[in-house]
Design a protein around this motif. Structure first.
Motif, PDB file in Angstrom:
ATOM      1  N   LYS B 113       3.661 -29.185  24.657  1.00  0.00           N
ATOM      2  CA  LYS B 113       4.880 -30.651  25.725  1.00  0.00           C
ATOM      3  C   LYS B 113       4.947 -30.935  24.443  1.00  0.00           C
ATOM      4  O   LYS B 113       6.383 -31.746  24.167  1.00  0.00           O
ATOM      5  CB  LYS B 113       4.464 -31.157  26.946  1.00  0.00           C
ATOM      6  N   GLU B 114       4.160 -31.652  23.940  1.00  0.00           N
ATOM      7  CA  GLU B 114       4.028 -32.273  22.680  1.00  0.00           C
ATOM      8  C   GLU B 114       4.770 -32.006  21.529  1.00  0.00           C
ATOM      9  O   GLU B 114       5.912 -32.625  20.649  1.00  0.00           O
ATOM     10  CB  GLU B 114       3.023 -33.349  21.876  1.00  0.00           C
ATOM     11  N   ASP B 115       5.213 -30.142  21.365  1.00  0.00           N
ATOM     12  CA  ASP B 115       5.968 -30.389  20.383  1.00  0.00           C
ATOM     13  C   ASP B 115       6.604 -29.592  20.448  1.00  0.00           C
ATOM     14  O   ASP B 115       7.088 -28.526  19.467  1.00  0.00           O
ATOM     15  CB  ASP B 115       4.962 -28.487  19.704  1.00  0.00           C
ATOM     16  N   ILE B 116       7.661 -29.777  21.967  1.00  0.00           N
ATOM     17  CA  ILE B 116       9.162 -29.270  21.690  1.00  0.00           C
ATOM     18  C   ILE B 116      10.157 -29.620  21.016  1.00  0.00           C
ATOM     19  O   ILE B 116      10.658 -29.197  20.524  1.00  0.00           O
ATOM     20  CB  ILE B 116       9.466 -29.515  23.188  1.00  0.00           C
ATOM     21  N   ARG B 117      10.104 -31.433  20.660  1.00  0.00           N
ATOM     22  CA  ARG B 117      10.880 -31.805  20.104  1.00  0.00           C
ATOM     23  C   ARG B 117      10.778 -32.898  18.938  1.00  0.00           C
ATOM     24  O   ARG B 117       8.894 -33.021  19.529  1.00  0.00           O
ATOM     25  CB  ARG B 117      12.524 -32.008  20.914  1.00  0.00           C
ATOM     26  N   GLN B 118      10.904 -33.570  18.027  1.00  0.00           N
ATOM     27  CA  GLN B 118      10.594 -34.463  17.224  1.00  0.00           C
ATOM     28  C   GLN B 118      10.863 -35.402  17.883  1.00  0.00           C
ATOM     29  O   GLN B 118       9.594 -36.684  17.816  1.00  0.00           O
ATOM     30  CB  GLN B 118      11.711 -34.492  15.540  1.00  0.00           C
ATOM     31  N   PHE B 119      11.457 -36.256  18.335  1.00  0.00           N
ATOM     32  CA  PHE B 119      11.793 -37.613  19.282  1.00  0.00           C
ATOM     33  C   PHE B 119      11.241 -38.428  20.395  1.00  0.00           C
ATOM     34  O   PHE B 119      11.965 -36.936  21.497  1.00  0.00           O
ATOM     35  CB  PHE B 119      13.114 -37.983  18.845  1.00  0.00           C
ATOM     36  N   ASP B 120      10.931 -38.676  20.915  1.00  0.00           N
ATOM     37  CA  ASP B 120      10.808 -39.296  22.489  1.00  0.00           C
ATOM     38  C   ASP B 120       9.699 -38.024  23.350  1.00  0.00           C
ATOM     39  O   ASP B 120      10.146 -37.401  24.106  1.00  0.00           O
ATOM     40  CB  ASP B 120      11.820 -39.107  22.903  1.00  0.00           C
ATOM     41  N   ARG B 121       8.988 -37.510  21.437  1.00  0.00           N
ATOM     42  CA  ARG B 121       8.127 -36.467  22.246  1.00  0.00           C
ATOM     43  C   ARG B 121       6.935 -36.791  24.326  1.00  0.00           C
ATOM     44  O   ARG B 121       6.030 -36.171  24.186  1.00  0.00           O
ATOM     45  CB  ARG B 121       7.405 -35.968  21.108  1.00  0.00           C
ATOM     46  N   ASP B 122       6.915 -37.638  23.896  1.00  0.00           N
ATOM     47  CA  ASP B 122       6.101 -38.575  25.445  1.00  0.00           C
ATOM     48  C   ASP B 122       6.655 -38.123  26.651  1.00  0.00           C
ATOM     49  O   ASP B 122       6.326 -37.653  27.512  1.00  0.00           O
ATOM     50  CB  ASP B 122       5.645 -39.463  25.558  1.00  0.00           C
ATOM     51  N   ALA B 123       8.094 -38.025  26.373  1.00  0.00           N
ATOM     52  CA  ALA B 123       9.247 -37.462  27.746  1.00  0.00           C
ATOM     53  C   ALA B 123       9.960 -36.443  27.699  1.00  0.00           C
ATOM     54  O   ALA B 123      10.337 -36.075  28.641  1.00  0.00           O
ATOM     55  CB  ALA B 123      10.586 -38.603  27.354  1.00  0.00           C
ATOM     56  N   VAL B 124       9.494 -35.088  27.503  1.00  0.00           N
ATOM     57  CA  VAL B 124       9.603 -34.114  27.108  1.00  0.00           C
ATOM     58  C   VAL B 124       9.044 -33.237  28.895  1.00  0.00           C
ATOM     59  O   VAL B 124       7.651 -33.471  28.867  1.00  0.00           O
ATOM     60  CB  VAL B 124       9.133 -33.021  26.473  1.00  0.00           C
ATOM     61  N   GLU B 125      10.288 -32.945  29.409  1.00  0.00           N
ATOM     62  CA  GLU B 125       9.732 -32.791  30.429  1.00  0.00           C
ATOM     63  C   GLU B 125       9.940 -31.137  29.910  1.00  0.00           C
ATOM     64  O   GLU B 125      11.095 -30.353  30.007  1.00  0.00           O
ATOM     65  CB  GLU B 125      10.813 -32.699  31.629  1.00  0.00           C
TER      66      GLU B 125
END
Lengths: 263, 204
Positions: B113-125
């Motif tokens: 999940k943390e490697d999905i996008r660069q910014f705000d990586r904790d909020a990735v769903e």
């Protein structure tokens, strides 16, 4: 009477404990430094394997299939990040040795021969070209009549060539038997059971010995002679293998119209 | 034709005269040898001193040999999402080397999940980023454990490149996190890759 006494003891057929007749012929009619009938076939695959081959040395029949280079994930074996690992799986039909003898995957003889095949091909294949992958050599033994190790090595060589795996050279293997003081090339099971057997895998073009395996003790000073005889046998095997590979290549090239289109 | 065909171990020449190209290697004695069965091709090289003639020798095994290149760390791979859960997406790597090499059989990878996008990586769903069946571009972070490679889509150029909507139509990217179904005009969330292509609205 004179006729009968002349034929009875010195018959052309070797006696029970005599493996080389006075005429220099063995029980199956071969000469001392002659290999058995050698049949090989490339590309026997059903489409699932990347390469496949069949080898018959006399009555020892081995089929080989090569899978890979492929992703080793899913297997429990260790993988190397900088090179390919070679895995040999050997299975034998329960009827292969003449009497019904089912052998499991942990059978000692089979695991030993599989480890030997891995040891032969590990340095022979250019494993650094396939980092992080594995090459699986599956060997299926249908029938055994002596020289199983050698037939396995020869079948694996052909299957690897068919799969297009990068190899430094062919590995050609042949046995020499030391039976009651005489040396016999490419021994059958009957001859093998009576004495020691030396298996040699030889790299004919690089001219190196890849493997030797001796099944019993022999006088040390005869080893050199046995090795020379074995290498001669390996060269005979090589001629058969190489002739078949080139013939196969010619047919494949012709099938593609004789041009370079197929390559 | 016969002498053009080389088999493994066949001596093609000496290191002084030849450069080993694809399908050839140099042994410890300086001999150039073939390592596959194939046709021998010699390409002359420009002479350095005007006298000695060298050539590159290749053994071309062609289609019979497949270049099975396993993914390397740092390169971009094309993969298909197999299943997702809130923590991790499981994918099958189908192509390596930026999509130029098609693997003979796919190998497994995971995207955390943390490697999905660069910014705000904790909020990735995860459910708003990729869905099973999506084709994505990803970068290989590490070789991972023995089961799967660890991948990342945390770059603008990485993410979903092809996805189908609920109704089955191939969706069109709208923004970096939305795609629209051309059939129902409904929008769905995805971590969309910016594809360097003039026809894509995202690259303008």
């Amino acid at each position: 009477m004179a006729r009968a006494s002349a034929t009875a003891p010195s018959s052309a057929r070797p006696g029970r404990h005599e493996f080389l007749s006075p005429e220099g012929l063995r029980a199956d009619g071969r000469r001392q430094a002659e290999i058995r009938r050698f049949i090989c076939k490339l590309e026997t695959t059903d489409g699932r394997a990347d390469g496949a081959a069949f080898v018959a040395q006399g009555n020892t029949h081995v089929a080989a299939a090569v899978h890979g280079p492929q992703d080793p994930s899913g297997s429990t074996r260790k993988m190397a990040h900088d090179r390919a690992i070679i895995v040999c799986e050997l299975a034998m039909a329960p009827f292969a040795m003449g009497e019904w003898n089912p052998r499991g995957p942990s059978d000692r003889m089979l695991t030993e021969i599989a480890a030997m095949v891995e040891a032969v091909f590990e340095p022979l294949v250019l494993t650094h070209l396939y980092p992080g992958s594995q090459i699986v050599i599956q060997l299926r033994v249908a029938q055994v009549d002596g020289g199983l190790r050698c037939a396995c090595v020869n079948a694996a060589t052909l299957a690897l060539i068919d799969a297009g795996v990068a190899m430094r050279d062919y590995a050609c293997a042949c046995t020499v038997g030391h039976v009651q003081g005489t040396l016999l090339l490419d021994v059958s099971a009957v001859e093998d059971g009576a004495g020691a057997e030396l298996s040699v895998a030889y790299l004919p073009k690089v001219q190196r010995i890849a493997l030797t395996h001796l099944s019993a003790a022999i006088p040390a000073d005869e080893l050199g002679e046995m090795l020379d005889l074995a290498i001669g046998g390996c060269k005979q095997v090589y001629d058969a293998l190489d002739g078949h590979v080139r013939e196969h290549m010619r047919l494949v090239a012709a099938g593609y119209g004789g041009s370079n289109a197929g390559f | 034709m016969a002498d053009l065909v080389a088999v493994p171990g066949e001596l093609l020449g000496r290191r002084e005269d030849l450069v080993a190209g694809a399908g050839a290697y140099v042994d410890e004695d300086g001999g150039v040898r073939a390592y596959v069965v194939g046709l021998v091709r010699r390409t002359p090289l420009p002479s350095v001193d005007g006298r000695t003639q060298t050539a590159t020798v290749c053994v071309d095994a062609g289609a019979s040999v497949r270049a099975s290149l396993m993914p390397n760390v740092g390169e971009i791979v094309v993969c298909k999402v197999v299943r997702i859960n809130p923590r991790v997406a499981n994918v099958e790597i189908m192509c390596t080397a930026g999509g130029s090499v098609v693997l003979h059989e796919p190998c497994a990878g995971i995207i955390r999940k943390e490697d999905i996008r660069q910014f705000d990586r904790d909020a990735v769903e995860m459910f708003k980023s990729v869905r099973p069946g999506d084709v994505i571009n990803a970068r290989v972070l590490s070789l991972g454990d023995s089961r799967s490679y660890v991948l990342s889509t945390a770059e603008n150029e990485l993410g979903v490149i092809l996805a189908r909507s609920v109704s089955g139509a191939i969706m069109v990217p709208l923004t970096f996190e939305e795609m629209q179904c051309p059939k129902t005009l409904s929008t769905e969330f995805r971590k969309v890759a910016r594809i360097r292509d003039e026809t894509s609205p995202l690259s303008q």
